[in-house]
Design an enzyme around this catalytic site. Structure first.
Site, PDB file in Angstrom:
ATOM      1  N   THR A   1     -48.716 100.076  39.869  1.00  0.00           N
ATOM      2  CA  THR A   1     -50.038  99.526  39.530  1.00  0.00           C
ATOM      3  C   THR A   1     -50.828  99.332  40.826  1.00  0.00           C
ATOM      4  O   THR A   1     -50.237  99.080  41.872  1.00  0.00           O
ATOM      5  CB  THR A   1     -49.837  98.179  38.808  1.00  0.00           C
ATOM      6  OG1 THR A   1     -49.284  98.456  37.522  1.00  0.00           O
ATOM      7  CG2 THR A   1     -51.132  97.394  38.634  1.00  0.00           C
TER       8      THR A   1
ATOM      9  N   ARG B   1     -49.765  98.719  23.430  1.00  0.00           N
ATOM     10  CA  ARG B   1     -49.442  97.516  24.215  1.00  0.00           C
ATOM     11  C   ARG B   1     -50.474  97.349  25.346  1.00  0.00           C
ATOM     12  O   ARG B   1     -50.846  98.308  26.005  1.00  0.00           O
ATOM     13  CB  ARG B   1     -48.031  97.659  24.792  1.00  0.00           C
ATOM     14  CG  ARG B   1     -47.601  96.541  25.734  1.00  0.00           C
ATOM     15  CD  ARG B   1     -47.790  96.927  27.178  1.00  0.00           C
ATOM     16  NE  ARG B   1     -47.239  95.927  28.102  1.00  0.00           N
ATOM     17  CZ  ARG B   1     -47.467  95.913  29.410  1.00  0.00           C
ATOM     18  NH1 ARG B   1     -48.210  96.856  29.955  1.00  0.00           N
ATOM     19  NH2 ARG B   1     -46.957  94.984  30.174  1.00  0.00           N
TER      20      ARG B   1
ATOM     21  N   GLY C   1     -46.255  92.434  32.838  1.00  0.00           N
ATOM     22  CA  GLY C   1     -47.534  91.873  32.435  1.00  0.00           C
ATOM     23  C   GLY C   1     -47.438  90.741  31.427  1.00  0.00           C
ATOM     24  O   GLY C   1     -48.231  89.795  31.463  1.00  0.00           O
TER      25      GLY C   1
HETATM   26  N1  ASP Z   1     -48.697  94.521  35.314  1.00  0.00           N
HETATM   27  C1  ASP Z   1     -48.659  95.874  34.786  1.00  0.00           C
HETATM   28  C2  ASP Z   1     -48.566  95.791  33.280  1.00  0.00           C
HETATM   29  O1  ASP Z   1     -47.838  94.965  32.777  1.00  0.00           O
HETATM   30  C3  ASP Z   1     -47.516  96.683  35.304  1.00  0.00           C
HETATM   31  C4  ASP Z   1     -47.212  96.606  36.792  1.00  0.00           C
HETATM   32  O2  ASP Z   1     -47.886  95.898  37.515  1.00  0.00           O
HETATM   33  O3  ASP Z   1     -46.257  97.287  37.245  1.00  0.00           O
HETATM   34  O4  ASP Z   1     -49.173  96.586  32.603  1.00  0.00           O
END
Ligand code: ASP
Length: 308
Positions: free
Chosen positions: A171, A199, A225
């Site tokens: 991310t 999701r 998340g």
């Molecule tokens: N926070 C992001 C999500 O849950 C994933 C990540 O940061 O790796 O979509």
């Protein structure tokens, strides 16, 4: 002492005509770093920081620089955002993004979009061209077409790393304090590996994965998340600064500990405060990130400055 007085004594942005920024390439990014080459990641982030430095020293706004940084990261297939978004199953991916500016608390976000080259720019258009904060799925894509944003074929989003079907992370996000003392934050993601279609994680949810407030800080998160949503984590950092008068680093440390202790969550976050101090915090994870503090040297690391 009144709240606003306390904040003003902590930091005087108008007396500090410099800029700061932090960008990240996601929690657990050491996995991808090892699979590509550390030099590629470090060089890409350093180039990005120098591009941002040029913009900021010419007076660019925090919002423009956040959008610029996140767009560049979305275009780099090494990350799990934009072009490199992980597929949820073969040939299926969805992307989420949010952007926020701290002067007016204006914000925009999109979730569950496909084929949009730069979800962060679409999020900014939601902020600037609609009365809404968050558009999802088909509605967000219909809106994208009305705004003439770049729409790419599915083949553009071909991923490089999942030929052996392993998990990918990465991310991306940026937080900026510009020369005028304004803060902004942005985050963009392809979500988590194996997620159910539909999701939505913390990234596009204001106050969970992304938050900016000129009175306190700008924050961008990465990690599982669902737990960041439960803990409304980026807003928590800001509230600790505003209500409890904690400095940025203590607020981030406290919030990451809260995430771990109350939700068993893990991940990391980057932040900048209204005086231009920067910080990165994470637990159980590496987090690729780079920063320039108050116009100083560009630095890149995958060890957070605060480990919780
Ligand atoms: N926070 C992001 C999500 O849950 C994933 C990540 O940061 O790796 O979509």
């Amino acid at each position: 002492m009144k709240l606003n007085q306390a904040i003003c004594q902590n930091a005087k942005p108008k007396d500090t005509p410099s800029f700061s920024l932090v960008i990240h390439g996601g929690a657990w990014s050491s996995f991808e770093i090892l699979r590509a080459s550390p030099e590629t990641y470090v060089n890409n982030l350093k180039l990005l920081l120098e591009g941002a430095r040029q913009m900021l020293s010419n007076g660019a706004s925090a919002l423009d620089v956040v959008e610029y940084c996140v767009r560049q990261e979305e275009d780099d297939p090494l990350h799990n955002a934009g072009r490199g978004s992980i597929p949820k199953k073969i040939d299926f991916y969805q992307m989420d993004a949010a952007i926020m500016e701290g002067a007016t608390l204006s914000c925009g976000a999109v979730a569950g979009v496909q084929n949009v080259k730069n979800p962060i720019s679409l999020a900014r258009l939601v902020m600037e061209k609609t009365n809404h904060v968050l558009l999802v799925d088909q509605g967000a894509m219909d809106f994208a077409r009305t705004q003439n944003v770049d729409i790419m074929p599915d083949t553009y989003f071909d991923i490089l790393f999942l030929k052996d079907n392993q998990e990918k992370h990465g991310t991306v996000g940026a937080v900026v304090r510009d020369m005028h003392g304004n803060l902004a934050a942005g985050t963009s993601t392809g979500g988590v590996f194996g997620q159910i279609p539909g999701r939505v994680g913390d990234t596009p949810l204001i106050g969970a994965g992304t938050y900016a407030n000129n009175q306190t800080c700008a924050i961008s998160c990465t990690g599982v998340g669902e737990d960041f949503i439960r803990a409304t984590l980026s807003h928590r950092v800001s509230m600790l600064m505003e209500i409890a008068h904690m400095p940025l680093q203590d607020s981030m440390e406290n919030s990451m500990a809260y995430l771990r202790d109350r939700t068993n969550g893990s991940g990391g976050m980057i932040g900048v405060d209204r005086a231009g101090k920067v910080c990165s915090a994470a637990h159980d994870t590496s987090m690729l990130h780079g920063w320039i503090e108050q116009g100083g040297r560009a630095e890149v690391s995958w060890e957070p400055s605060v480990s919780v």
